[in-house]
Scaffold this active site. Sequence first.
Site, short mmCIF file in Angstrom:
data_model
loop_
_atom_site.label_atom_id
_atom_site.label_comp_id
_atom_site.label_asym_id
_atom_site.label_seq_id
_atom_site.Cartn_x
_atom_site.Cartn_y
_atom_site.Cartn_z
N GLY A 127 8.25 60.13 -31.91
CA GLY A 127 7.84 60.44 -30.55
C GLY A 127 6.50 61.15 -30.61
N ALA A 128 5.56 60.69 -29.76
CA ALA A 128 4.18 61.16 -29.88
C ALA A 128 4.03 62.68 -29.79
CB ALA A 128 3.33 60.48 -28.80
N ARG B 183 0.65 58.32 -39.09
CA ARG B 183 0.96 57.38 -38.00
C ARG B 183 -0.36 57.04 -37.32
NH1 ARG B 183 6.31 57.31 -35.79
NH2 ARG B 183 5.66 55.25 -35.16
N CYS C 289 13.07 52.46 -26.22
CA CYS C 289 12.75 53.33 -27.35
C CYS C 289 13.24 54.76 -27.10
CB CYS C 289 11.25 53.29 -27.65
SG CYS C 289 10.85 53.98 -29.28
N SER D 266 11.62 58.37 -25.97
CA SER D 266 10.50 59.23 -25.57
C SER D 266 11.09 60.56 -25.13
CB SER D 266 9.72 58.58 -24.43
OG SER D 266 9.14 59.57 -23.63
N ASP E 20 2.38 56.20 -26.39
CA ASP E 20 1.78 56.69 -27.63
C ASP E 20 0.29 56.88 -27.44
OD1 ASP E 20 3.76 56.87 -29.99
OD2 ASP E 20 4.40 55.21 -28.76
N ASN F 144 2.49 51.44 -26.47
CA ASN F 144 3.82 52.05 -26.64
C ASN F 144 4.65 51.14 -27.54
OD1 ASN F 144 5.61 54.26 -25.89
ND2 ASN F 144 6.80 52.73 -24.81
N LYS F 145 5.87 51.55 -27.80
CA LYS F 145 6.75 50.84 -28.74
C LYS F 145 6.78 49.34 -28.47
CE LYS F 145 8.57 52.32 -31.48
NZ LYS F 145 8.09 52.34 -32.88
N LYS G 178 -2.44 62.11 -24.56
CA LYS G 178 -2.18 60.80 -25.18
C LYS G 178 -3.38 59.86 -25.00
CE LYS G 178 2.49 61.44 -25.68
NZ LYS G 178 3.69 61.34 -24.90
#
Length: 340
Positions: free
Chosen positions: A30-31, A72, A144, A146, A213, A223-224, A249
């Site tokens: 998770g960001a 990442r 996902c 978050s 993200d 994002n995912k 972000k």
Amino acid sequence: MSNSTQTKESFPFRSAQQIINDIKELKIQGARRIAKAAVDAVIWQIKNSKAKTTDQFHDEIVALVLELEKTRPTEPMMRNSLRTTLRFILSWLRLNKKDDLVALKSNLLKFEKNLLDLMDEEVEKLAQIGSSLIKDGSKILVHCHSNSVVKILQNCFDQNKNIEVSCLETRPLFQGRLTARELSSYGIKTNLYVDGAVGSIIQKHDLVLVGADAITAEGDLINKIGTFTIAQVAKINQVKFFSAAEIFKYDPLTRFGIEEIIEQRDYLEVWGDGRYQKEPQDIEISINDNLKVYNPSFDRTPAAFISAYICEEGLIPPPLMGYVAEKKLKLSLGDLNESL
Ligand code: RUB
């Protein structure tokens, strides 16, 4: 993925190297958690530094920042926090006695702690704004895991809103199951579906809510993997699609035409038993001469598919995101510096 590591928001007792490993192995995911963990790694380094001079200390932090950024690649929130740290050190050295290592360390420590507090305050604001958007009785589809999305939904529950949430499993590492577990144990009515079900279930839902993200200067969302498909299905079915995203972000480099890198993860997450493999493998692997397995971790959803970003500043239309973010980032970095 270890559940206990993932649900923590701060990692002050882990060494910088342990934090790096945990991020790589998705024990921290998770960001925002990743960004906060990176700040914790810097704090650990400040406290455990062997540097004798400010120059050595600067080099030590730069080396750590570079290591963290590699963990990442698709995480501008982490990069923004780390670059802020480097900017702070450089401006401090310019404005203060260059050889006062003790003062530099103690000011940097204060700066990093302020950064963590700021991230906490912002997600609380975002969660308030997000939950006020969701009406009693809403059915929400999520993808996902978050932490910001989970906070919004938990706020709705705390406000006695009778919501129902459907989680998509999110192959290959099934972070959607983590969301389902967290929400249902909080008391929220939760359903779990495989990712491929999205087309057949979308009409049962009032809105889609995902995390973020990265956000580009054009207002596109990274994002995912699977997010773009969900956004397309939502648009065809006229279901609103929101992304919960702190302004941190936003990736300022995209303003200069630099493309956001999409992290390519190990093929064994897809072809093997779905677990993170410690030994790095080729990202594109031939199982036999005619078969290649790919594992892109994120995808890019164009701004036109997104109803709005839910940010700490309010609901932001995607095309305005770049403007709002550039303004806010300058201001909040100024605030952080002034608070010292
Ligand atoms: C997680 C993911 C999340 C964002 C936002 O991917 O895509 O939607 O990171 O998370 P991964 P948050 O499991 O690969 O890290 O709202 O917690 O910042």
